[in-house]
Write an enzyme that holds these catalytic residues in place. Sequence first.
Site, PDB file in Angstrom:
ATOM      1  N   ASN A 179      79.531  29.298  62.742  1.00 52.65           N
ATOM      2  CA  ASN A 179      79.921  28.484  61.595  1.00 52.65           C
ATOM      3  C   ASN A 179      78.755  28.206  60.644  1.00 52.65           C
ATOM      4  O   ASN A 179      78.771  28.642  59.496  1.00 52.65           O
ATOM      5  CB  ASN A 179      80.514  27.153  62.056  1.00 52.65           C
ATOM      6  CG  ASN A 179      82.005  27.233  62.291  1.00 52.65           C
ATOM      7  OD1 ASN A 179      82.619  28.273  62.067  1.00 52.65           O
ATOM      8  ND2 ASN A 179      82.598  26.148  62.741  1.00 52.65           N
ATOM      9  N   GLU A 180      77.764  27.450  61.130  1.00 49.56           N
ATOM     10  CA  GLU A 180      76.670  27.054  60.243  1.00 49.56           C
ATOM     11  C   GLU A 180      75.484  26.539  61.037  1.00 49.56           C
ATOM     12  O   GLU A 180      75.582  26.246  62.228  1.00 49.56           O
ATOM     13  CB  GLU A 180      77.121  25.970  59.249  1.00 49.56           C
ATOM     14  CG  GLU A 180      77.252  24.570  59.819  1.00 49.56           C
ATOM     15  CD  GLU A 180      78.537  24.292  60.552  1.00 49.56           C
ATOM     16  OE1 GLU A 180      78.455  23.833  61.717  1.00 49.56           O
ATOM     17  OE2 GLU A 180      79.611  24.536  59.980  1.00 49.56           O
ATOM     18  N   ASP A 186      89.073  24.754  68.037  1.00 50.89           N
ATOM     19  CA  ASP A 186      87.944  25.488  67.467  1.00 50.89           C
ATOM     20  C   ASP A 186      86.638  25.170  68.185  1.00 50.89           C
ATOM     21  O   ASP A 186      85.774  26.042  68.345  1.00 50.89           O
ATOM     22  CB  ASP A 186      87.803  25.158  65.977  1.00 50.89           C
ATOM     23  CG  ASP A 186      88.843  25.875  65.122  1.00 50.89           C
ATOM     24  OD1 ASP A 186      89.520  26.777  65.659  1.00 50.89           O
ATOM     25  OD2 ASP A 186      88.988  25.525  63.946  1.00 50.89           O
ATOM     26  N   GLY A 187      86.477  23.926  68.637  1.00 49.53           N
ATOM     27  CA  GLY A 187      85.267  23.567  69.375  1.00 49.53           C
ATOM     28  C   GLY A 187      85.149  24.350  70.669  1.00 49.53           C
ATOM     29  O   GLY A 187      84.056  24.757  71.073  1.00 49.53           O
ATOM     30  N   ASN A 239      80.441  22.985  55.460  1.00 50.78           N
ATOM     31  CA  ASN A 239      80.115  23.425  54.110  1.00 50.78           C
ATOM     32  C   ASN A 239      81.160  22.977  53.094  1.00 50.78           C
ATOM     33  O   ASN A 239      80.828  22.526  51.993  1.00 50.78           O
ATOM     34  CB  ASN A 239      79.984  24.953  54.102  1.00 50.78           C
ATOM     35  CG  ASN A 239      79.995  25.540  52.704  1.00 50.78           C
ATOM     36  OD1 ASN A 239      78.984  25.545  52.015  1.00 50.78           O
ATOM     37  ND2 ASN A 239      81.145  26.049  52.273  1.00 50.78           N
ATOM     38  N   LYS A 240      82.428  23.109  53.446  1.00 47.89           N
ATOM     39  CA  LYS A 240      83.498  22.729  52.516  1.00 47.89           C
ATOM     40  C   LYS A 240      83.464  21.239  52.222  1.00 47.89           C
ATOM     41  O   LYS A 240      83.681  20.812  51.081  1.00 47.89           O
ATOM     42  CB  LYS A 240      84.859  23.136  53.079  1.00 47.89           C
ATOM     43  CG  LYS A 240      86.031  22.842  52.146  1.00 47.89           C
ATOM     44  CD  LYS A 240      87.337  23.326  52.749  1.00 47.89           C
ATOM     45  CE  LYS A 240      88.506  23.027  51.816  1.00 47.89           C
ATOM     46  NZ  LYS A 240      88.701  21.574  51.599  1.00 47.89           N
ATOM     47  N   THR A 295      84.522  27.146  55.626  1.00 45.08           N
ATOM     48  CA  THR A 295      85.671  26.242  55.647  1.00 45.08           C
ATOM     49  C   THR A 295      85.407  24.990  56.482  1.00 45.08           C
ATOM     50  O   THR A 295      86.285  24.133  56.595  1.00 45.08           O
ATOM     51  CB  THR A 295      86.908  26.959  56.228  1.00 45.08           C
ATOM     52  OG1 THR A 295      86.626  27.347  57.579  1.00 45.08           O
ATOM     53  CG2 THR A 295      87.252  28.187  55.411  1.00 45.08           C
ATOM     54  N   ALA A 296      84.234  24.887  57.084  1.00 42.13           N
ATOM     55  CA  ALA A 296      83.918  23.767  57.969  1.00 42.13           C
ATOM     56  C   ALA A 296      83.065  22.728  57.235  1.00 42.13           C
ATOM     57  O   ALA A 296      83.439  22.237  56.179  1.00 42.13           O
ATOM     58  CB  ALA A 296      83.229  24.293  59.236  1.00 42.13           C
ATOM     59  N   ARG A 303      64.387  17.887  48.115  1.00 37.66           N
ATOM     60  CA  ARG A 303      64.277  16.540  48.641  1.00 37.66           C
ATOM     61  C   ARG A 303      65.681  15.972  48.766  1.00 37.66           C
ATOM     62  O   ARG A 303      66.460  15.995  47.821  1.00 37.66           O
ATOM     63  CB  ARG A 303      63.435  15.643  47.728  1.00 37.66           C
ATOM     64  CG  ARG A 303      61.960  16.015  47.684  1.00 37.66           C
ATOM     65  CD  ARG A 303      61.235  15.208  46.619  1.00 37.66           C
ATOM     66  NE  ARG A 303      59.807  15.426  46.650  1.00 37.66           N
ATOM     67  CZ  ARG A 303      59.188  16.443  46.051  1.00 37.66           C
ATOM     68  NH1 ARG A 303      59.897  17.346  45.382  1.00 37.66           N
ATOM     69  NH2 ARG A 303      57.871  16.570  46.118  1.00 37.66           N
TER      70      ARG A 303
END
Length: 268
Positions: free
Chosen positions: A122-123, A45-46, A164-165, A161-162, A148
Amino acid sequence: MKIAIFANEGRKSMMISRKLHQKFKDTHFVLDNDNPDIVVTVGGDGTLLAAFHQYKNILDRVRFVGVHTGHLGFYTDWRDDEIDDLVISLQSDNGQSVSYPLLDVKVSYVDQLRPEVFLALNEATLKRNSATMVTDVYIGGEIFEKFRGDGLCISTPTGSTAYNKSLGGAVIHPNLRVLQMTEIGSINNRVFRTLSSPMIIAPNDWVTLYPNRESDYILTVDQNSYHGRQIKQITFKTSKKSIHFAKYRHMQFWQRVQDAFIGAEYAN
């Protein structure tokens, strides 16, 4: 059809890349790394994330195919022992694709007149290097909260699914062109208060952060990081652009999630 091969530097990936190169030559494909119709990534994936950023300016006319040379990746459908089948599939290509939404990130710096624009598969995250991050959070142009904590993560549906999960965010099907904001180590006590839950942001809305005027923020966009400059504001919005995967044997999203996190042997 014009093909680009994008491989990581691992020994196995380079070997598979050489084999693919020869097979494409033998089957009379045109190898073109500058203006391809199909980008075949070899690695994980990278590697696919790196290829996405390499070809982000021609996303409207390029499709991706992923070959994994290690553990099964979320974006990679073909195993390294299936490259003959992959070449045959490319020979009978009919132009079909499956598309995933992306994230627009627009950053305004104190010392720069024009904002910088990034695109994430992804994010994107914002954190501080050595202290608690404090930022005003606006949603759709309206103030929502003063955050904060350690940071914030804004993800795409496939990016859900990355990272964030791992932060406790929801997994979102990519047919929903939304973005998700998830807190990283928020402070919630009698003095400071945040929603403290992941938020799903509609495609017509956007998130804007106005961080305190410090210069030790770290902005990440997928695997790339940017730091050392004073940020005035950052806006996140569902992009009008998409990434397109060639649909030869592209795995359905929930099957992909099951394979990645559960495994078929545990599904029954």
